[in-house]
Design a protein around this motif. Structure first.
Motif, PDB file in Angstrom:
ATOM      1  N   HIS A 126       0.711  -1.026  -0.129  1.00  0.00           N
ATOM      2  CA  HIS A 126      -0.253  -0.356   0.397  1.00  0.00           C
ATOM      3  C   HIS A 126       0.857   1.343   0.024  1.00  0.00           C
ATOM      4  N   HIS A 127       0.687   2.060  -1.082  1.00  0.00           N
ATOM      5  CA  HIS A 127       1.211   3.153  -1.065  1.00  0.00           C
ATOM      6  C   HIS A 127       1.168   4.791  -0.087  1.00  0.00           C
ATOM      7  N   PHE A 128       1.363   3.987   1.206  1.00  0.00           N
ATOM      8  CA  PHE A 128       0.056   5.459   1.995  1.00  0.00           C
ATOM      9  C   PHE A 128       0.773   6.428   1.584  1.00  0.00           C
ATOM     10  N   MET A 129      -0.293   8.216   1.966  1.00  0.00           N
ATOM     11  CA  MET A 129       0.348   9.354   1.769  1.00  0.00           C
ATOM     12  C   MET A 129       0.589   9.068   3.078  1.00  0.00           C
ATOM     13  N   PHE A 130       2.288   9.857   3.216  1.00  0.00           N
ATOM     14  CA  PHE A 130       2.816  10.380   4.472  1.00  0.00           C
ATOM     15  C   PHE A 130       3.750  11.026   4.880  1.00  0.00           C
ATOM     16  N   GLY A 131       3.491  12.382   4.124  1.00  0.00           N
ATOM     17  CA  GLY A 131       4.791  13.390   3.456  1.00  0.00           C
ATOM     18  C   GLY A 131       5.490  13.517   4.302  1.00  0.00           C
ATOM     19  N   PRO A 132       6.986  13.435   4.052  1.00  0.00           N
ATOM     20  CA  PRO A 132       8.259  14.095   5.327  1.00  0.00           C
ATOM     21  C   PRO A 132       7.595  14.919   6.292  1.00  0.00           C
ATOM     22  N   ASP A 133       7.045  16.079   5.954  1.00  0.00           N
ATOM     23  CA  ASP A 133       6.790  16.821   6.474  1.00  0.00           C
ATOM     24  C   ASP A 133       5.334  16.978   7.382  1.00  0.00           C
ATOM     25  N   TRP A 134       4.655  16.006   7.592  1.00  0.00           N
ATOM     26  CA  TRP A 134       3.609  15.805   7.923  1.00  0.00           C
ATOM     27  C   TRP A 134       3.475  15.684   9.140  1.00  0.00           C
ATOM     28  N   ASP A 135       2.381  15.929  10.454  1.00  0.00           N
ATOM     29  CA  ASP A 135       2.587  15.227  11.573  1.00  0.00           C
ATOM     30  C   ASP A 135       1.869  14.252  11.317  1.00  0.00           C
ATOM     31  N   GLU A 136       0.860  13.458  10.551  1.00  0.00           N
ATOM     32  CA  GLU A 136      -0.055  13.084  10.239  1.00  0.00           C
ATOM     33  C   GLU A 136      -0.465  12.661   8.994  1.00  0.00           C
ATOM     34  N   VAL A 189       2.516  -5.487   3.142  1.00  0.00           N
ATOM     35  CA  VAL A 189       3.373  -3.825   3.986  1.00  0.00           C
ATOM     36  C   VAL A 189       2.846  -2.219   3.917  1.00  0.00           C
ATOM     37  N   ALA A 190       2.497  -1.444   4.499  1.00  0.00           N
ATOM     38  CA  ALA A 190       2.839   0.095   3.768  1.00  0.00           C
ATOM     39  C   ALA A 190       3.801   0.677   3.483  1.00  0.00           C
ATOM     40  N   VAL A 191       4.176   1.374   2.112  1.00  0.00           N
ATOM     41  CA  VAL A 191       5.257   1.922   2.460  1.00  0.00           C
ATOM     42  C   VAL A 191       4.383   3.734   2.488  1.00  0.00           C
ATOM     43  N   SER A 192       5.870   4.625   3.534  1.00  0.00           N
ATOM     44  CA  SER A 192       5.397   6.068   3.069  1.00  0.00           C
ATOM     45  C   SER A 192       6.729   6.626   3.092  1.00  0.00           C
ATOM     46  N   ARG A 193       6.953   8.242   2.735  1.00  0.00           N
ATOM     47  CA  ARG A 193       8.283   8.721   2.536  1.00  0.00           C
ATOM     48  C   ARG A 193       8.319   9.607   4.472  1.00  0.00           C
ATOM     49  N   ALA A 194       8.014   9.342   4.387  1.00  0.00           N
ATOM     50  CA  ALA A 194       7.647  10.146   6.512  1.00  0.00           C
ATOM     51  C   ALA A 194       9.005   9.012   7.277  1.00  0.00           C
ATOM     52  N   PRO A 195       9.404   9.399   7.386  1.00  0.00           N
ATOM     53  CA  PRO A 195      10.727   9.309   8.399  1.00  0.00           C
ATOM     54  C   PRO A 195      10.142   8.016   9.683  1.00  0.00           C
ATOM     55  N   PHE A 251      12.005   4.987  -4.296  1.00  0.00           N
ATOM     56  CA  PHE A 251      11.226   3.866  -4.172  1.00  0.00           C
ATOM     57  C   PHE A 251       9.864   4.492  -4.912  1.00  0.00           C
ATOM     58  N   ASN A 252       8.987   5.867  -3.594  1.00  0.00           N
ATOM     59  CA  ASN A 252       8.130   6.421  -3.718  1.00  0.00           C
ATOM     60  C   ASN A 252       7.661   7.191  -5.603  1.00  0.00           C
ATOM     61  N   TYR A 253       9.141   7.986  -5.963  1.00  0.00           N
ATOM     62  CA  TYR A 253       8.938   8.308  -7.179  1.00  0.00           C
ATOM     63  C   TYR A 253       9.264   7.136  -8.359  1.00  0.00           C
ATOM     64  N   ASP A 254       9.736   6.402  -8.339  1.00  0.00           N
ATOM     65  CA  ASP A 254       9.975   5.559  -9.064  1.00  0.00           C
ATOM     66  C   ASP A 254       8.778   4.646  -9.755  1.00  0.00           C
ATOM     67  N   PHE A 255       7.665   4.570  -8.425  1.00  0.00           N
ATOM     68  CA  PHE A 255       6.418   3.866  -8.277  1.00  0.00           C
ATOM     69  C   PHE A 255       5.217   4.611  -8.535  1.00  0.00           C
ATOM     70  N   GLY A 299      -1.564   4.455  -4.056  1.00  0.00           N
ATOM     71  CA  GLY A 299      -2.201   2.899  -4.655  1.00  0.00           C
ATOM     72  C   GLY A 299      -1.677   1.762  -4.515  1.00  0.00           C
ATOM     73  N   ILE A 300      -1.599   1.333  -4.678  1.00  0.00           N
ATOM     74  CA  ILE A 300      -1.550  -0.936  -4.722  1.00  0.00           C
ATOM     75  C   ILE A 300      -0.622  -0.916  -5.423  1.00  0.00           C
ATOM     76  N   SER A 301       0.492  -1.756  -4.997  1.00  0.00           N
ATOM     77  CA  SER A 301       1.662  -2.629  -5.925  1.00  0.00           C
ATOM     78  C   SER A 301       2.522  -3.968  -5.565  1.00  0.00           C
ATOM     79  N   THR A 302       2.192  -4.968  -6.176  1.00  0.00           N
ATOM     80  CA  THR A 302       2.018  -6.244  -6.081  1.00  0.00           C
ATOM     81  C   THR A 302       3.489  -6.923  -7.179  1.00  0.00           C
ATOM     82  N   PHE A 303       4.034  -7.312  -6.247  1.00  0.00           N
ATOM     83  CA  PHE A 303       5.549  -8.054  -6.336  1.00  0.00           C
ATOM     84  C   PHE A 303       5.641  -9.637  -6.264  1.00  0.00           C
TER      85      PHE A 303
END
Length: 261
Positions: free
Chosen positions: A77-87, A113-119, A144-148, A193-197
């Protein structure tokens, strides 16, 4: 008391059964069409993943192969959570709130799994706050996020929004949220988004990605709501005038992070 309009006709049980059988015929057509679509999806060619992506999780840094946790398939799951976001994003949080016990995936050799750009520390704190148990990793500092195409920034990678290039977006009257072409101030936009591997020995292959309405089955309990008389209670639905729109659609004005309702 809630007021509804344009409700279904009240009929005798035998008339309801006749109408239900006609609907069943249509449902079976959709089911068979979905089976054919799924077969085409399974025949989609795949791409070998050669870039050494690094993620951070509860046990430190890991690679893409590690996210499989020894299983053959991986759903991200490409979970939207930017590095500067609080939540995290409320819409993505709605989808995450529906991720339950993963046992049924695991016994079918599939990890999620979920993946986000937030630390990772931000992810871990938000995950604990919401009481979620699914694995969630940070891609902070990687491509990763940019390539996908889950983070759009033409300074890092060519923009591909819902599989449309910047030129195609301009010719199609722009992005869904702007009505115009891609512009520099949109750089850094996050997308769900959702990606599968697939893992074959120690090689990883990208097999599928989807965005937009392609992920709506995993949002807002839509699969259940579509079975009901009032439906999703969104403005676009037919028949019109049945229920007042709640504004709880993906990106809607009333959508909140789950623990804020």
């Amino acid at each position: 008391m809630t007021t509804f309009g344009n409700l279904p006709e009240i009929v005798a049980p035998e008339d309801w059964l006749a109408a239900r059988l006609e609907l069943l015929r249509l449902e079976k057509e959709v089911t068979r069409a979905r089976d054919r679509l799924n077969a085409v999806r399974r025949r989609l060619p795949m791409v070998r993943m050669d870039k050494p992506y690094v993620f951070e999780g509860p046990n430190g840094e890991v690679g893409l192969l590690d996210l499989f946790d020894g299983r053959d398939q991986l759903v991200i799951h490409h979970f939207m959570f930017g590095p500067d976001w609080d939540e995290g994003c409320p819409s993505c949080s709605s989808a995450a709130d529906e991720i339950g016990n993963l046992r049924q995936l695991y016994v079918r050799n599939t990890s999620l799994v979920a993946v986000s750009r937030a630390p990772y520390p931000k992810i871990a704190a938000f995950k604990e706050r919401l009481g979620w148990t699914f694995p969630w990793f940070s891609s902070y500092g990687s491509d990763f996020n940019y390539d996908f195409h889950a983070t759009l920034d033409d300074r890092v990678a060519p923009v591909l929004l819902h599989f449309r290039t910047q030129e195609q977006l301009a010719n199609e009257k722009g992005t869904p949220w702007s009505g115009g072409p891609w512009t520099a101030d949109m750089n850094g936009e996050e997308l769900p988004g959702i990606s599968t591997f697939l893992r074959v020995d120690d090689e990883v292959f990208h097999t599928y990605s989807t965005f937009g309405r392609g992920i709506e089955d995993f949002h807002n309990c839509y699969r259940y709501l579509d079975l009901t008389v009032l439906g999703r209670q969104e403005a676009w639905e037919e028949p019109k005038g049945r229920a007042e729109p709640l504004g709880l659609h993906v990106g809607g004005p009333a959508m909140r992070v789950p623990d804020q309702y």
